[in-house]
Write an enzyme that holds these catalytic residues in place. Structure first.
Site, PDB file in Angstrom:
ATOM      1  N   ASP A   1       0.948  -1.383   0.217  1.00  0.00           N
ATOM      2  CA  ASP A   1      -0.442  -0.057  -0.111  1.00  0.00           C
ATOM      3  C   ASP A   1       0.936   1.781   0.309  1.00  0.00           C
ATOM      4  OD1 ASP A   1      -1.942   1.416   2.732  1.00  0.00           O
ATOM      5  OD2 ASP A   1      -1.875   2.242   0.680  1.00  0.00           O
TER       6      ASP A   1
ATOM      7  N   ASP B   1      -1.650   5.693  -5.295  1.00  0.00           N
ATOM      8  CA  ASP B   1      -1.560   4.662  -4.047  1.00  0.00           C
ATOM      9  C   ASP B   1      -2.401   3.524  -4.292  1.00  0.00           C
ATOM     10  OD1 ASP B   1      -4.600   5.341  -1.774  1.00  0.00           O
ATOM     11  OD2 ASP B   1      -2.803   3.733  -1.696  1.00  0.00           O
TER      12      ASP B   1
HETATM   13  N1  LIG Z   1      -8.703   4.261   2.766  1.00  0.00           N
HETATM   14  C1  LIG Z   1      -8.359   3.847   2.289  1.00  0.00           C
HETATM   15  C2  LIG Z   1      -6.564   3.477   1.838  1.00  0.00           C
HETATM   16  C3  LIG Z   1      -6.080   4.714   1.393  1.00  0.00           C
HETATM   17  N2  LIG Z   1      -6.925   5.247   0.946  1.00  0.00           N
HETATM   18  N3  LIG Z   1      -5.316   3.230   1.295  1.00  0.00           N
HETATM   19  N4  LIG Z   1      -5.133   2.516   1.842  1.00  0.00           N
HETATM   20  C4  LIG Z   1      -6.118   2.510   2.630  1.00  0.00           C
HETATM   21  N5  LIG Z   1      -6.305   1.239   3.056  1.00  0.00           N
HETATM   22  C5  LIG Z   1      -5.816  -0.565   2.803  1.00  0.00           C
HETATM   23  C6  LIG Z   1      -6.253  -1.015   3.182  1.00  0.00           C
HETATM   24  C7  LIG Z   1      -8.070  -0.445   3.833  1.00  0.00           C
HETATM   25  C8  LIG Z   1      -7.734   0.634   3.111  1.00  0.00           C
END
Ligand SMILES: N#Cc1c(N)n[nH]c1N1CCCC1
Length: 326
Positions: A33, A215
């Site tokens: 992430d 992202d």
């Molecule tokens: N909401 C949200 C989000 C984001 N903007 N970047 N990563 C996210 N998540 C990773 C796992 C759950 C949500």
């Protein structure tokens, strides 16, 4: 010097991409992430009722950071919290001998219910890591001094396995040249400014999409309300309050979305924007483009990233993002 590559396997509808990671003696599938900076996992410290169907990190191989803790809440209001260990983490052959591993002691239901994912590996800047009393570094920041090149790349695919690399650029993964843009890391994100846009075959872009983050942890492409409105006006979509966003026909006629970054136009195929049927078998799809209302910036999530080869690069000192067509 280290370098390596790891698969990025798509969940249904490419909602997220999961990669195999070895932590101590445990093998887990983590959601890489670039929008967050904590490496956390289901663990032996997670209540059994919250970890059914998940691989778990066995913290007995780690060294506990006494008195350290973490707690994270994401934009979608999901979250987790727990304790911290130092342990060996291996990703695609790249090894961090003492990486901060955040063992979950509590996890929100959306994570418990998603049994494909055993946790997250944050790749945003370490300035937004949530560990207290002493903030910890991301996997990338931990291994960065040992990498052949101080960068990682992301090659996500629609409905197929893609890959992440650490320490090198795989020139076979893209066509044409790489366009680099400066990154503002002041908020901890890979933040850049996108330029003009257009809908459909006309490649000439106009207007200004503005401040955006790259992202991988977000499924969709969140854009200024006016841009989303202009797209769906041409796509025959509508804002559906019941669905909580724009929907459009799943009939294969969705127009492409074109956006200029660093003066180069990148194309998001319309087929990526007819994201998923609102219910199984429906001819109405939820839109892969949504308005960024309430977020404050654009989020170039997987719907965009699977259309390009992306390079997250700090090898020049100042961070930069590279994009190439794939
Ligand atoms: N909401 C949200 C989000 C984001 N903007 N970047 N990563 C996210 N998540 C990773 C796992 C759950 C949500």
């Amino acid at each position: 010097a280290q370098s390596g590559t790891v698969a990025a396997d798509p969940q249904q509808y490419d909602q997220a991409y999961l990669s195999p990671v070895t932590i101590g003696n445990s093998q887990l599938m983590l959601d890489f992430d670039t929008g967050s900076a904590d490496l956390w996992a289901f663990s032996n410290e997670t209540p059994a009722s919250e970890s059914v169907g998940h691989a778990k990190y066995d913290s007995s191989t780690g060294t506990e950071l006494q008195g350290y803790s973490w707690s994270i809440t994401y934009g979608d209001q999901s979250g987790a919290a727990g304790n911290v260990y130092a342990d060996k983490v291996v990703v695609g052959g790249v090894t961090a001998t003492k990486q901060a591993v955040e063992a979950a002691t509590s996890i929100s239901t959306s994570f418990s219910d998603n049994t494909d994912s055993d946790g997250l590996l944050g790749l945003a800047f370490s300035s937004i890591n949530t560990v207290t009393p002493k903030q910890q570094t991301t996997f990338f920041d931990t291994v960065k001094p040992t990498l052949a090149k101080a960068l990682f790349t992301c090659d996500l695919k629609q409905g197929n396995a893609g890959s992440y690399t650490f320490g090198y650029i795989d020139t076979s993964k893209y066509t044409g040249s790489v366009t680099y843009v400066p990154v503002d890391d002041s908020q901890g994100f890979w933040s850049f400014t996108a330029g003009g846009y257009s809908v459909g075959s006309d490649n000439a872009t106009s207007g200004s999409v503005g401040v955006s983050i790259a992202d991988t942890g977000t499924s969709l492409l969140y854009l200024p309300a006016a841009v989303a409105k202009a797209y769906y006006a041409k796509a025959g979509g509508k804002f559906d309050n019941q669905q909580g966003g724009y929907t459009l026909p799943c009939n294969g006629n969705a127009p492409d979305f074109n956006v200029a970054i660093g003066g180069k136009t990148f194309v998001v195929p319309g087929s990526y924007i007819a994201y998923a049927p609102i219910t199984s078998g429906s001819q109405t799809c939820f839109g892969g483009i949504q308005a960024n209302t309430g977020i404050g910036f654009n989020i170039f999530g997987d719907v965009f990233l699977k259309a390009v080869y992306a390079i997250f690069d700090v090898s020049q000192g100042a961070p930069r993002l590279g994009f190439a067509a794939q």
